[in-house]
Design a protein around this motif. Sequence first.
Motif, PDB file in Angstrom:
ATOM      1  N   VAL A  33      -8.258   3.508  21.862  1.00 22.99           N
ATOM      2  CA  VAL A  33      -9.225   4.621  21.469  1.00 22.99           C
ATOM      3  C   VAL A  33      -9.943   4.831  20.451  1.00 22.99           C
ATOM      4  CG1 VAL A  33      -9.089   6.956  22.505  1.00 22.99           C
ATOM      5  CG2 VAL A  33      -7.680   5.448  23.799  1.00 22.99           C
ATOM      6  N   ASP A  34      -9.243   4.751  19.402  1.00 24.40           N
ATOM      7  CA  ASP A  34      -9.735   4.817  18.109  1.00 24.40           C
ATOM      8  C   ASP A  34     -10.886   3.964  17.925  1.00 24.40           C
ATOM      9  OD1 ASP A  34      -8.135   6.958  17.524  1.00 24.40           O
ATOM     10  OD2 ASP A  34      -6.386   5.727  16.194  1.00 24.40           O
ATOM     11  N   GLN A  35     -10.743   2.797  18.528  1.00 21.71           N
ATOM     12  CA  GLN A  35     -11.772   1.653  18.228  1.00 21.71           C
ATOM     13  C   GLN A  35     -13.077   2.079  18.999  1.00 21.71           C
ATOM     14  OE1 GLN A  35     -10.651  -2.288  18.639  1.00 21.71           O
ATOM     15  NE2 GLN A  35      -8.519  -1.683  18.382  1.00 21.71           N
ATOM     16  N   ILE A  36     -12.742   2.826  20.206  1.00 22.86           N
ATOM     17  CA  ILE A  36     -13.777   3.429  21.073  1.00 22.86           C
ATOM     18  C   ILE A  36     -14.589   4.384  20.292  1.00 22.86           C
ATOM     19  CG2 ILE A  36     -14.197   4.625  23.214  1.00 22.86           C
ATOM     20  CD1 ILE A  36     -11.911   3.003  24.405  1.00 22.86           C
ATOM     21  N   SER A  37     -13.939   5.400  19.870  1.00 24.02           N
ATOM     22  CA  SER A  37     -14.605   6.425  18.972  1.00 24.02           C
ATOM     23  C   SER A  37     -15.243   6.017  17.735  1.00 24.02           C
ATOM     24  CB  SER A  37     -13.244   7.351  18.447  1.00 24.02           C
ATOM     25  OG  SER A  37     -12.445   7.906  19.385  1.00 24.02           O
ATOM     26  N   ALA A  38     -14.755   4.757  17.216  1.00 21.96           N
ATOM     27  CA  ALA A  38     -15.549   4.176  15.919  1.00 21.96           C
ATOM     28  C   ALA A  38     -17.053   3.688  16.405  1.00 21.96           C
ATOM     29  CB  ALA A  38     -14.730   3.266  15.559  1.00 21.96           C
ATOM     30  N   SER A  39     -17.195   3.435  17.792  1.00 17.15           N
ATOM     31  CA  SER A  39     -18.401   2.908  18.434  1.00 17.15           C
ATOM     32  C   SER A  39     -19.250   3.979  18.911  1.00 17.15           C
ATOM     33  CB  SER A  39     -18.367   2.117  19.471  1.00 17.15           C
ATOM     34  OG  SER A  39     -17.555   0.839  19.139  1.00 17.15           O
ATOM     35  N   GLY A  40     -18.847   5.493  18.381  1.00 16.51           N
ATOM     36  CA  GLY A  40     -19.723   6.731  18.672  1.00 16.51           C
ATOM     37  C   GLY A  40     -19.479   7.649  19.604  1.00 16.51           C
ATOM     38  N   TYR A  41     -18.406   7.146  20.594  1.00 20.27           N
ATOM     39  CA  TYR A  41     -18.258   7.890  21.669  1.00 20.27           C
ATOM     40  C   TYR A  41     -17.411   9.187  21.148  1.00 20.27           C
ATOM     41  CZ  TYR A  41     -19.622   3.950  24.299  1.00 20.27           C
ATOM     42  OH  TYR A  41     -20.587   3.019  24.771  1.00 20.27           O
ATOM     43  N   VAL A  96       8.754   2.897  29.411  1.00 22.76           N
ATOM     44  CA  VAL A  96       7.816   3.084  28.447  1.00 22.76           C
ATOM     45  C   VAL A  96       7.961   2.239  27.166  1.00 22.76           C
ATOM     46  CG1 VAL A  96       6.162   4.558  27.020  1.00 22.76           C
ATOM     47  CG2 VAL A  96       6.882   5.124  29.323  1.00 22.76           C
ATOM     48  N   ASP A  97       6.872   1.456  26.614  1.00 20.16           N
ATOM     49  CA  ASP A  97       7.201   0.530  25.449  1.00 20.16           C
ATOM     50  C   ASP A  97       6.277   1.383  24.457  1.00 20.16           C
ATOM     51  OD1 ASP A  97       6.959  -1.226  23.219  1.00 20.16           O
ATOM     52  OD2 ASP A  97       6.992  -3.128  24.686  1.00 20.16           O
ATOM     53  N   ASN A  98       7.068   1.854  23.256  1.00 21.49           N
ATOM     54  CA  ASN A  98       6.157   2.516  22.399  1.00 21.49           C
ATOM     55  C   ASN A  98       5.061   1.533  21.696  1.00 21.49           C
ATOM     56  OD1 ASN A  98       7.440   5.070  22.458  1.00 21.49           O
ATOM     57  ND2 ASN A  98       8.975   4.482  20.935  1.00 21.49           N
ATOM     58  N   ALA A  99       5.446   0.296  21.646  1.00 18.87           N
ATOM     59  CA  ALA A  99       4.157  -0.688  20.996  1.00 18.87           C
ATOM     60  C   ALA A  99       2.974  -0.649  21.923  1.00 18.87           C
ATOM     61  CB  ALA A  99       4.774  -1.958  21.022  1.00 18.87           C
ATOM     62  N   ASP A 100       3.086  -0.706  23.188  1.00 17.06           N
ATOM     63  CA  ASP A 100       2.111  -0.350  24.201  1.00 17.06           C
ATOM     64  C   ASP A 100       1.287   0.979  23.865  1.00 17.06           C
ATOM     65  OD1 ASP A 100       2.599  -2.943  25.427  1.00 17.06           O
ATOM     66  OD2 ASP A 100       3.829  -2.037  27.061  1.00 17.06           O
ATOM     67  N   MET A 101       2.151   1.938  23.721  1.00 16.01           N
ATOM     68  CA  MET A 101       1.463   3.498  23.408  1.00 16.01           C
ATOM     69  C   MET A 101       0.688   3.316  22.278  1.00 16.01           C
ATOM     70  SD  MET A 101       2.163   4.953  26.218  1.00 16.01           S
ATOM     71  CE  MET A 101       2.032   3.361  27.005  1.00 16.01           C
ATOM     72  N   GLY A 102       1.143   2.611  21.388  1.00 14.47           N
ATOM     73  CA  GLY A 102       0.309   2.447  19.835  1.00 14.47           C
ATOM     74  C   GLY A 102      -0.785   1.681  19.900  1.00 14.47           C
ATOM     75  N   LYS A 103      -0.793   0.569  21.045  1.00  6.06           N
ATOM     76  CA  LYS A 103      -1.882  -0.359  21.176  1.00  6.06           C
ATOM     77  C   LYS A 103      -2.903   0.540  21.976  1.00  6.06           C
ATOM     78  CE  LYS A 103       0.361  -4.738  21.437  1.00  6.06           C
ATOM     79  NZ  LYS A 103       0.681  -5.659  22.511  1.00  6.06           N
ATOM     80  N   VAL A 104      -2.671   1.728  22.769  1.00  7.42           N
ATOM     81  CA  VAL A 104      -3.420   2.461  23.462  1.00  7.42           C
ATOM     82  C   VAL A 104      -4.137   3.497  22.450  1.00  7.42           C
ATOM     83  CG1 VAL A 104      -3.574   4.527  25.100  1.00  7.42           C
ATOM     84  CG2 VAL A 104      -2.214   2.403  25.949  1.00  7.42           C
ATOM     85  N   PHE A 142     -11.736   0.139  26.866  1.00  6.05           N
ATOM     86  CA  PHE A 142     -11.022   1.098  27.811  1.00  6.05           C
ATOM     87  C   PHE A 142     -10.093   0.673  28.970  1.00  6.05           C
ATOM     88  CE2 PHE A 142     -11.440   3.770  31.626  1.00  6.05           C
ATOM     89  CZ  PHE A 142     -11.540   4.729  31.504  1.00  6.05           C
ATOM     90  N   LEU A 143     -10.869  -0.383  29.672  1.00  5.83           N
ATOM     91  CA  LEU A 143      -9.576  -1.041  30.533  1.00  5.83           C
ATOM     92  C   LEU A 143      -8.357  -1.441  30.166  1.00  5.83           C
ATOM     93  CD1 LEU A 143      -9.465  -1.813  33.711  1.00  5.83           C
ATOM     94  CD2 LEU A 143     -10.495  -3.780  33.362  1.00  5.83           C
ATOM     95  N   LEU A 144      -8.251  -1.925  29.005  1.00  7.51           N
ATOM     96  CA  LEU A 144      -7.184  -2.641  28.375  1.00  7.51           C
ATOM     97  C   LEU A 144      -6.016  -1.497  27.994  1.00  7.51           C
ATOM     98  CD1 LEU A 144      -5.497  -4.866  27.521  1.00  7.51           C
ATOM     99  CD2 LEU A 144      -6.492  -4.788  25.225  1.00  7.51           C
ATOM    100  N   ALA A 145      -6.851  -0.311  27.714  1.00 10.32           N
ATOM    101  CA  ALA A 145      -5.760   0.998  27.211  1.00 10.32           C
ATOM    102  C   ALA A 145      -5.339   1.390  28.884  1.00 10.32           C
ATOM    103  CB  ALA A 145      -6.863   2.096  26.588  1.00 10.32           C
ATOM    104  N   LYS A 146      -6.128   1.410  29.742  1.00  9.14           N
ATOM    105  CA  LYS A 146      -5.587   1.893  31.184  1.00  9.14           C
ATOM    106  C   LYS A 146      -4.624   0.929  31.371  1.00  9.14           C
ATOM    107  CE  LYS A 146      -8.043   4.491  33.115  1.00  9.14           C
ATOM    108  NZ  LYS A 146      -7.556   5.920  33.262  1.00  9.14           N
ATOM    109  N   VAL A 147      -4.684  -0.435  31.470  1.00  9.29           N
ATOM    110  CA  VAL A 147      -3.536  -1.434  31.848  1.00  9.29           C
ATOM    111  C   VAL A 147      -2.241  -1.117  31.040  1.00  9.29           C
ATOM    112  CG1 VAL A 147      -3.071  -3.648  31.959  1.00  9.29           C
ATOM    113  CG2 VAL A 147      -5.189  -3.213  32.450  1.00  9.29           C
ATOM    114  N   LEU A 148      -2.354  -1.047  29.651  1.00  7.96           N
ATOM    115  CA  LEU A 148      -1.082  -0.781  28.857  1.00  7.96           C
ATOM    116  C   LEU A 148      -0.443   0.481  29.289  1.00  7.96           C
ATOM    117  CD1 LEU A 148      -2.340  -2.340  25.575  1.00  7.96           C
ATOM    118  CD2 LEU A 148      -0.999  -3.235  27.294  1.00  7.96           C
ATOM    119  N   LEU A 149      -1.212   1.669  29.622  1.00  4.82           N
ATOM    120  CA  LEU A 149      -0.798   2.859  29.768  1.00  4.82           C
ATOM    121  C   LEU A 149       0.165   2.938  31.118  1.00  4.82           C
ATOM    122  CD1 LEU A 149      -1.024   5.777  28.605  1.00  4.82           C
ATOM    123  CD2 LEU A 149      -2.709   6.208  30.333  1.00  4.82           C
TER     124      LEU A 149
END
Length: 540
Positions: free
Chosen positions: A241-249, A229-237, A212-219
């Motif tokens: 978040v998809d990985q966060i969803s995969a943990s059941g959130y 804005v770097d599209n590669a950073d947006m892709g990482k965000v 979550f915090l890494l997504a916030k930093v890159l955003l």
Amino acid sequence: MKKKIKFSAIFLMMFAVLFSCTDLEIEETDSILTSGFDGLSAEEASSSLNDMYNSLVGAISTQENLYSLTEVTSDALLIPTRGSDWGDNGLWRQLHQHSWTPDHRFVTNTWNQWNQLQLSASEVIDERSSSSPQVKAQAHFLRALSMYIILDNYGQVPYRDTEALPSVDPVVLTEMDAVNFIVEDLNVAISNLEDSPAGNDNSTASKTAARFLLAKVLLNKHIFTNTSVDNADMGKVIDLVDQISASGYELQDGYFDIFNSSADSETIWYIPASVGPKIFSTLHYNSTELGGGGWNGFSTLAEYYDLYEGDPTQNRLDADGNPIDGQEERRGGVPPMGIPVGEASDPLLNGDDNGDGYVDGSNVGNGFLIGQQYATDGTPLEDRGGAPLAFTRDFTNSATNAPSLTDNSEVSGIRLIKYNPRYGAFKEHHIFFRYSDAYLMKAEAMLRSGQDITGMINNLRTLRDASPLANVTEKELLEERGRELYTEFWRRNDLIRFGEYTRDWEFKDPGAIGNPDRELFPIPATQVILNPNLVQNPGY
């Protein structure tokens, strides 16, 4: 054996400077200049980690410091002076007006608190410390968090290398160097922290919190580095978040249920800190029997309230707690009496003393409180002077009736309640990272990558009983973040990222309107003196 390099020693020197009239020479009299650091034992490292988490309790629970810098300096919160209450030599008004100075107490406190956390984390991470892998991973996360907050608020991060001689001034990281340092810490944390799926007791850092915090930093990276804005950073965000969803959130129905202490699908990380200050700082003295009333301070601008659907002049609920003024769920409402909230055996509740289905002291509504307020038995409440306790949209001087932040009445300003006192006025469950924020970060990353996010935002709005939008642009997305995340420590950050922080709003100092210098807080004046590597931010 450790020999700690303490920021507190610096603070002692700082106060000596503050009270020394004209002599600003700093003598090298403190042990900070002669005592080095040679590592922590495993027991000391574990104890230090506990101390760091305990420091977060104080940093997050209060209505002062970081909370005020992130929310009161925005369009979301303001604190008028009511008689002599909340005057404090203009301390609160300066934040909303953007007229703060380098010696503002909350600016200094926030700098000190989060830099101390960073230093403590570095001592645990130091290779000479016998920290366990999990303790060290937690420290990497906490150091990244502290450096992120300092970078976001001040634009530069002093970093003391624990292996350097104590006489060496901390280096200062800015822009890409600071971002890279934070990202590296978070990547280490993600690799080594344990995962904590949704519904767990997420009171310490996990892989999900670090993602979550890494997504916030890159955003926010393009803001920190003053680049596009770097599209590669947006892709990482999006991936994070998809990985966060995969943990059941996932998004949870029942908006205000998220903010009690029961398990839910949204809470990524909470601080075991009392929610009491967020409750009582906004309520009137006579608002509730629970906990002895409020402190009658924090309110919101009418323009923020108007971001929501519903009647602009009132926000009521019926006897069953259902909205009757066209409001969406997140705007909440004022009950005509205590709201039925469950069985008396419900461990979240303080108890139904008379068996009528109402919790004593539960007359306080959720969300935005405007208009007449009521006691648990339905009696209209009064202010201390006997006038109706009816919160107003406007802030006016009691003598002139002109718009003003001084000499307001007791009832001026719409009040905000997210943690309701009927679930425990001092529950130690303060949410810091939440899945809805991650969901909206993903939507923003998609939007900045040229994708249509209308359906994604309408999924959230449908869940919150709000009408679907025909189209979602940056403007609509910022407003949606405001509706979903009010008083959750992100409003200033959001306004800056969307280019709205320096716009005009009621009571802002005219000299601050359109002034980009106000997007960063000043480095506390004494710290600039103590560390010549720091450069005061423009405009101060």
